[in-house]
Design a protein around this motif. Sequence first.
Motif, PDB file in Angstrom:
ATOM      1  N   MET A 112       0.824  -1.203   0.000  1.00  0.00           N
ATOM      2  CA  MET A 112       0.000   0.000   0.000  1.00  0.00           C
ATOM      3  C   MET A 112       0.862   1.259   0.000  1.00  0.00           C
ATOM      4  O   MET A 112       0.676   2.137  -0.837  1.00  0.00           O
ATOM      5  N   ILE A 113       1.815   1.345   0.930  1.00  0.00           N
ATOM      6  CA  ILE A 113       2.563   2.602   1.057  1.00  0.00           C
ATOM      7  C   ILE A 113       3.525   2.831  -0.105  1.00  0.00           C
ATOM      8  O   ILE A 113       3.941   3.965  -0.338  1.00  0.00           O
ATOM      9  N   LYS A 114       3.854   1.786  -0.855  1.00  0.00           N
ATOM     10  CA  LYS A 114       4.726   1.944  -2.031  1.00  0.00           C
ATOM     11  C   LYS A 114       3.945   2.280  -3.293  1.00  0.00           C
ATOM     12  O   LYS A 114       4.533   2.679  -4.291  1.00  0.00           O
ATOM     13  N   ASP A 115       2.630   2.112  -3.258  1.00  0.00           N
ATOM     14  CA  ASP A 115       1.793   2.377  -4.419  1.00  0.00           C
ATOM     15  C   ASP A 115       1.884   3.862  -4.802  1.00  0.00           C
ATOM     16  O   ASP A 115       1.723   4.732  -3.940  1.00  0.00           O
ATOM     17  N   PRO A 116       2.141   4.187  -6.075  1.00  0.00           N
ATOM     18  CA  PRO A 116       2.256   5.591  -6.485  1.00  0.00           C
ATOM     19  C   PRO A 116       1.005   6.416  -6.191  1.00  0.00           C
ATOM     20  O   PRO A 116       1.110   7.593  -5.825  1.00  0.00           O
ATOM     21  N   GLU A 117      -0.174   5.819  -6.319  1.00  0.00           N
ATOM     22  CA  GLU A 117      -1.403   6.555  -6.009  1.00  0.00           C
ATOM     23  C   GLU A 117      -1.527   6.813  -4.511  1.00  0.00           C
ATOM     24  O   GLU A 117      -2.013   7.865  -4.090  1.00  0.00           O
ATOM     25  N   TYR A 118      -1.091   5.862  -3.695  1.00  0.00           N
ATOM     26  CA  TYR A 118      -1.099   6.083  -2.242  1.00  0.00           C
ATOM     27  C   TYR A 118      -0.141   7.222  -1.886  1.00  0.00           C
ATOM     28  O   TYR A 118      -0.453   8.069  -1.051  1.00  0.00           O
ATOM     29  N   GLN A 119       1.014   7.237  -2.514  1.00  0.00           N
ATOM     30  CA  GLN A 119       1.994   8.284  -2.224  1.00  0.00           C
ATOM     31  C   GLN A 119       1.454   9.668  -2.562  1.00  0.00           C
ATOM     32  O   GLN A 119       1.787  10.643  -1.892  1.00  0.00           O
ATOM     33  N   LYS A 120       0.578   9.756  -3.557  1.00  0.00           N
ATOM     34  CA  LYS A 120      -0.091  11.029  -3.847  1.00  0.00           C
ATOM     35  C   LYS A 120      -1.133  11.336  -2.774  1.00  0.00           C
ATOM     36  O   LYS A 120      -1.324  12.489  -2.398  1.00  0.00           O
ATOM     37  N   ALA A 121      -1.829  10.308  -2.306  1.00  0.00           N
ATOM     38  CA  ALA A 121      -2.911  10.483  -1.335  1.00  0.00           C
ATOM     39  C   ALA A 121      -2.401  10.869   0.051  1.00  0.00           C
ATOM     40  O   ALA A 121      -3.066  11.615   0.779  1.00  0.00           O
ATOM     41  N   VAL A 122      -1.229  10.377   0.428  1.00  0.00           N
ATOM     42  CA  VAL A 122      -0.753  10.553   1.804  1.00  0.00           C
ATOM     43  C   VAL A 122      -0.473  12.018   2.145  1.00  0.00           C
ATOM     44  O   VAL A 122      -0.462  12.385   3.326  1.00  0.00           O
ATOM     45  N   VAL A 123      -0.328  12.883   1.152  1.00  0.00           N
ATOM     46  CA  VAL A 123      -0.147  14.311   1.432  1.00  0.00           C
ATOM     47  C   VAL A 123      -1.357  14.849   2.201  1.00  0.00           C
ATOM     48  O   VAL A 123      -1.217  15.747   3.038  1.00  0.00           O
ATOM     49  N   ASN A 124      -2.534  14.273   1.964  1.00  0.00           N
ATOM     50  CA  ASN A 124      -3.733  14.687   2.695  1.00  0.00           C
ATOM     51  C   ASN A 124      -3.643  14.309   4.164  1.00  0.00           C
ATOM     52  O   ASN A 124      -4.061  15.075   5.035  1.00  0.00           O
ATOM     53  N   ARG A 125      -3.078  13.145   4.457  1.00  0.00           N
ATOM     54  CA  ARG A 125      -2.893  12.711   5.846  1.00  0.00           C
ATOM     55  C   ARG A 125      -1.944  13.659   6.566  1.00  0.00           C
ATOM     56  O   ARG A 125      -2.219  14.124   7.667  1.00  0.00           O
ATOM     57  N   THR A 126      -0.834  13.953   5.920  1.00  0.00           N
ATOM     58  CA  THR A 126       0.166  14.844   6.521  1.00  0.00           C
ATOM     59  C   THR A 126      -0.418  16.228   6.765  1.00  0.00           C
ATOM     60  O   THR A 126      -0.187  16.824   7.818  1.00  0.00           O
ATOM     61  N   ALA A 127      -1.183  16.741   5.811  1.00  0.00           N
ATOM     62  CA  ALA A 127      -1.798  18.062   5.958  1.00  0.00           C
ATOM     63  C   ALA A 127      -2.832  18.078   7.078  1.00  0.00           C
ATOM     64  O   ALA A 127      -3.024  19.093   7.738  1.00  0.00           O
ATOM     65  N   ALA A 128      -3.488  16.943   7.286  1.00  0.00           N
ATOM     66  CA  ALA A 128      -4.603  16.859   8.231  1.00  0.00           C
ATOM     67  C   ALA A 128      -4.191  16.790   9.691  1.00  0.00           C
ATOM     68  O   ALA A 128      -4.885  17.299  10.562  1.00  0.00           O
ATOM     69  N   LEU A 129      -3.055  16.130   9.970  1.00  0.00           N
ATOM     70  CA  LEU A 129      -2.768  15.727  11.343  1.00  0.00           C
ATOM     71  C   LEU A 129      -1.873  16.695  12.114  1.00  0.00           C
ATOM     72  O   LEU A 129      -0.838  17.137  11.628  1.00  0.00           O
ATOM     73  N   ALA A 130      -2.284  16.952  13.351  1.00  0.00           N
ATOM     74  CA  ALA A 130      -1.453  17.672  14.309  1.00  0.00           C
ATOM     75  C   ALA A 130      -0.611  16.686  15.107  1.00  0.00           C
ATOM     76  O   ALA A 130       0.492  17.001  15.540  1.00  0.00           O
ATOM     77  N   ASP A 131      -1.134  15.454  15.284  1.00  0.00           N
ATOM     78  CA  ASP A 131      -0.437  14.419  16.043  1.00  0.00           C
ATOM     79  C   ASP A 131      -1.098  13.085  15.728  1.00  0.00           C
ATOM     80  O   ASP A 131      -2.276  13.039  15.355  1.00  0.00           O
TER      81      ASP A 131
END
Length: 147
Positions: A112-131
């Motif tokens: 999952m985490i190596k999938d190119p589409e997941y790597q595009k999606a994970v920017v949303n997780r990083t933007a969303a989380l304070a912790d």
Amino acid sequence: MSLVSETYIDPSPANFAAFKDLPRDRPIHMLNLLRFREKAEYPQGQENHGKGWSGQRAYEEYGRTSGPIFRRVGGAIVWRGTFETVVTGPDDMRWDDGFVAQYPHAGAFFEMIKDPEYQKAVVNRTAALADSRLVRFAPGEAGEGFG
């Protein structure tokens, strides 16, 4: 005075190495504890930058964009709960969301985490989380007792 001094969004190199060293051929449960930013923080130039989304809205986008990949590798949410209060732990600890994701094996998580589409999606997780916390468990037997 805050007892929680550090925040965590991504794994440290040492923690990720420990994760990679564990067996990859058996089911795993991943406990996810999430605290959202009041306002999502996207990098300049990212397509969602400037939309004014809340952290929760950005995490919903992460779920929408990463969900098909999560399901394709065999992932499923086996428990979700709504935070109410801390019974044992720092008084100021709080989480906006908590869930357990199940993977058929650790290799599926890596896929999952190596999938190119997941790597595009994970920017949303990083933007969303304070912790956050992401903790791997080997699934155990449910039952009536603690032992």
